[in-house]
Design a protein around this motif. Structure first.
Motif, PDB file in Angstrom:
ATOM      1  N   THR A 109       0.823  -1.147   0.111  1.00 37.21           N
ATOM      2  CA  THR A 109       0.021  -0.033   0.041  1.00 37.21           C
ATOM      3  C   THR A 109       0.918   1.281   0.087  1.00 37.21           C
ATOM      4  OG1 THR A 109      -1.703  -1.200   1.246  1.00 37.21           O
ATOM      5  CG2 THR A 109      -1.846   1.295   1.306  1.00 37.21           C
ATOM      6  N   ALA A 110       0.838   2.099  -0.972  1.00 38.26           N
ATOM      7  CA  ALA A 110       1.740   3.140  -0.998  1.00 38.26           C
ATOM      8  C   ALA A 110       0.718   4.616  -1.599  1.00 38.26           C
ATOM      9  CB  ALA A 110       2.786   2.971  -2.051  1.00 38.26           C
ATOM     10  N   THR A 111       1.484   5.606  -1.509  1.00 41.75           N
ATOM     11  CA  THR A 111       1.024   6.847  -1.973  1.00 41.75           C
ATOM     12  C   THR A 111       1.333   7.290  -3.407  1.00 41.75           C
ATOM     13  OG1 THR A 111       2.595   8.280  -0.884  1.00 41.75           O
ATOM     14  CG2 THR A 111       0.479   7.637   0.121  1.00 41.75           C
ATOM     15  N   GLY A 112       2.290   6.564  -3.795  1.00 45.19           N
ATOM     16  CA  GLY A 112       2.819   6.936  -5.212  1.00 45.19           C
ATOM     17  C   GLY A 112       3.451   5.624  -5.935  1.00 45.19           C
ATOM     18  N   LEU A 113       3.652   5.541  -7.222  1.00 42.73           N
ATOM     19  CA  LEU A 113       4.683   4.184  -7.844  1.00 42.73           C
ATOM     20  C   LEU A 113       5.127   4.895  -9.089  1.00 42.73           C
ATOM     21  CD1 LEU A 113       5.106   1.776  -8.575  1.00 42.73           C
ATOM     22  CD2 LEU A 113       3.122   1.436  -9.760  1.00 42.73           C
ATOM     23  N   SER A 114       6.613   4.842  -9.147  1.00 39.92           N
ATOM     24  CA  SER A 114       7.120   4.946 -10.276  1.00 39.92           C
ATOM     25  C   SER A 114       7.504   3.766 -10.866  1.00 39.92           C
ATOM     26  CB  SER A 114       8.255   6.203 -10.285  1.00 39.92           C
ATOM     27  OG  SER A 114       9.332   5.381  -9.358  1.00 39.92           O
ATOM     28  N   VAL A 115       7.742   3.824 -12.369  1.00 44.36           N
ATOM     29  CA  VAL A 115       8.280   2.557 -12.800  1.00 44.36           C
ATOM     30  C   VAL A 115       9.356   2.985 -14.054  1.00 44.36           C
ATOM     31  CG1 VAL A 115       7.875   0.571 -14.479  1.00 44.36           C
ATOM     32  CG2 VAL A 115       6.260   1.183 -12.595  1.00 44.36           C
ATOM     33  N   THR A 116      10.900   2.714 -13.951  1.00 44.39           N
ATOM     34  CA  THR A 116      11.538   2.745 -14.830  1.00 44.39           C
ATOM     35  C   THR A 116      12.353   1.789 -15.471  1.00 44.39           C
ATOM     36  OG1 THR A 116      13.299   3.235 -13.100  1.00 44.39           O
ATOM     37  CG2 THR A 116      11.804   5.140 -13.918  1.00 44.39           C
ATOM     38  N   THR A 117      12.939   1.530 -16.386  1.00 37.14           N
ATOM     39  CA  THR A 117      13.737   0.493 -17.151  1.00 37.14           C
ATOM     40  C   THR A 117      14.938   1.063 -17.289  1.00 37.14           C
ATOM     41  OG1 THR A 117      12.920   1.295 -19.401  1.00 37.14           O
ATOM     42  CG2 THR A 117      11.618  -0.505 -18.095  1.00 37.14           C
ATOM     43  N   HIS A 118      15.924   0.108 -17.247  1.00 33.33           N
ATOM     44  CA  HIS A 118      17.323   0.584 -17.583  1.00 33.33           C
ATOM     45  C   HIS A 118      17.963  -0.428 -18.475  1.00 33.33           C
ATOM     46  CE1 HIS A 118      17.688  -1.300 -13.172  1.00 33.33           C
ATOM     47  NE2 HIS A 118      16.640  -0.646 -13.047  1.00 33.33           N
ATOM     48  N   GLY A 119      19.064  -0.158 -18.726  1.00 36.96           N
ATOM     49  CA  GLY A 119      20.135  -1.271 -19.522  1.00 36.96           C
ATOM     50  C   GLY A 119      19.400  -1.572 -20.712  1.00 36.96           C
ATOM     51  N   GLU A 120      19.992  -2.544 -21.380  1.00 35.23           N
ATOM     52  CA  GLU A 120      19.581  -2.938 -22.828  1.00 35.23           C
ATOM     53  C   GLU A 120      18.435  -3.864 -22.795  1.00 35.23           C
ATOM     54  OE1 GLU A 120      20.749  -2.119 -26.033  1.00 35.23           O
ATOM     55  OE2 GLU A 120      21.860  -0.801 -24.632  1.00 35.23           O
ATOM     56  N   ALA A 121      17.381  -3.691 -23.553  1.00 35.47           N
ATOM     57  CA  ALA A 121      16.353  -4.682 -23.817  1.00 35.47           C
ATOM     58  C   ALA A 121      16.751  -5.908 -24.625  1.00 35.47           C
ATOM     59  CB  ALA A 121      14.922  -4.079 -24.315  1.00 35.47           C
ATOM     60  N   ARG A 122      16.299  -7.095 -24.125  1.00 40.11           N
ATOM     61  CA  ARG A 122      16.694  -8.065 -24.997  1.00 40.11           C
ATOM     62  C   ARG A 122      15.228  -8.873 -25.597  1.00 40.11           C
ATOM     63  NH1 ARG A 122      16.736 -13.708 -23.299  1.00 40.11           N
ATOM     64  NH2 ARG A 122      16.578 -12.995 -21.069  1.00 40.11           N
ATOM     65  N   TRP A 123      15.216  -8.712 -26.891  1.00 40.04           N
ATOM     66  CA  TRP A 123      13.990  -9.045 -27.742  1.00 40.04           C
ATOM     67  C   TRP A 123      13.878 -10.602 -27.353  1.00 40.04           C
ATOM     68  CZ3 TRP A 123      12.833 -12.949 -31.404  1.00 40.04           C
ATOM     69  CH2 TRP A 123      11.675 -12.994 -31.844  1.00 40.04           C
ATOM     70  N   VAL A 124      12.267 -11.052 -26.935  1.00 39.92           N
ATOM     71  CA  VAL A 124      12.017 -12.413 -26.742  1.00 39.92           C
ATOM     72  C   VAL A 124      11.167 -12.843 -27.797  1.00 39.92           C
ATOM     73  CG1 VAL A 124      10.942 -14.045 -25.090  1.00 39.92           C
ATOM     74  CG2 VAL A 124      12.145 -11.882 -24.088  1.00 39.92           C
ATOM     75  N   GLU A 125       9.981 -12.257 -28.182  1.00 41.06           N
ATOM     76  CA  GLU A 125       9.092 -12.817 -28.924  1.00 41.06           C
ATOM     77  C   GLU A 125       8.403 -11.566 -29.819  1.00 41.06           C
ATOM     78  OE1 GLU A 125       6.502 -15.196 -26.751  1.00 41.06           O
ATOM     79  OE2 GLU A 125       6.175 -13.446 -25.347  1.00 41.06           O
ATOM     80  N   ALA A 126       7.724 -11.974 -30.939  1.00 44.67           N
ATOM     81  CA  ALA A 126       6.766 -11.329 -31.423  1.00 44.67           C
ATOM     82  C   ALA A 126       5.377 -11.653 -31.198  1.00 44.67           C
ATOM     83  CB  ALA A 126       6.787 -11.102 -32.988  1.00 44.67           C
ATOM     84  N   TYR A 127       4.523 -11.068 -30.999  1.00 41.78           N
ATOM     85  CA  TYR A 127       2.953 -11.392 -30.473  1.00 41.78           C
ATOM     86  C   TYR A 127       1.835 -10.781 -31.315  1.00 41.78           C
ATOM     87  CZ  TYR A 127       2.787  -7.216 -27.434  1.00 41.78           C
ATOM     88  OH  TYR A 127       2.700  -6.043 -27.133  1.00 41.78           O
ATOM     89  N   GLY A 128       1.005 -11.635 -31.643  1.00 42.91           N
ATOM     90  CA  GLY A 128      -0.146 -11.216 -32.454  1.00 42.91           C
ATOM     91  C   GLY A 128      -1.127 -10.393 -31.659  1.00 42.91           C
ATOM     92  N   GLY A 129      -1.971  -9.655 -32.317  1.00 41.88           N
ATOM     93  CA  GLY A 129      -3.113  -8.839 -31.507  1.00 41.88           C
ATOM     94  C   GLY A 129      -4.142  -9.604 -31.234  1.00 41.88           C
TER      95      GLY A 129
END
Length: 129
Positions: A109-129
């Motif tokens: 339970t919190a009063t705020g949330l931040s989400v950040t990414t860092h470093g290189e992203a590694r591709w895993v898969e393509a997905y259909g809609g």
């Protein structure tokens, strides 16, 4: 491109308290990327390190909160958020639950949330809609 974090298939490296924040470090966060709505419209899946910082927390920490996540959910101001937009800076009532493959659960339970990414992203898969 729009990006969003999915808890399933993400891996928690550590959970710790820093000042008045609970910090969840993901060594591998499953990130959906799409030109439309991530996770809904066709796109790509990546693994990338990410940090979730919950401010103003009221959470009891348990030991052993590391490993792969089976699922998780977050509500912000009472609205359930399926996938977390990346980056994210949200304020107001935040309630989160992370479900580990081990069966452990972390409730936050919190009063705020931040989400950040860092470093290189590694591709895993393509997905259909």
């Amino acid at each position: 491109m729009k990006r969003a974090l999915e808890f399933h298939d993400s891996t928690v490296a550590s959970v710790h308290v820093k000042e008045s924040c609970l910090v969840v470090e993901l060594s591998e966060a499953y990130i959906h990327e799409s030109e439309g709505e991530p996770g809904v419209t066709a796109g790509n899946g990546y693994l990338q390190a990410a940090t979730l910082t919950f401010s103003g927390t009221q959470t009891q920490l348990q030991s052993g909160l590391e490993g792969r996540l089976w699922d998780g959910r977050v509500s912000i101001q009472g609205e359930l958020v399926g996938l977390l937009p990346v980056p994210l800076n949200a304020y107001g009532q935040v309630v989160a639950e992370l479900n580990f493959e081990t069966g452990q659960n972390l409730q936050i339970t919190a009063t705020g949330l931040s989400v950040t990414t860092h470093g290189e992203a590694r591709w895993v898969e393509a997905y259909g809609g």
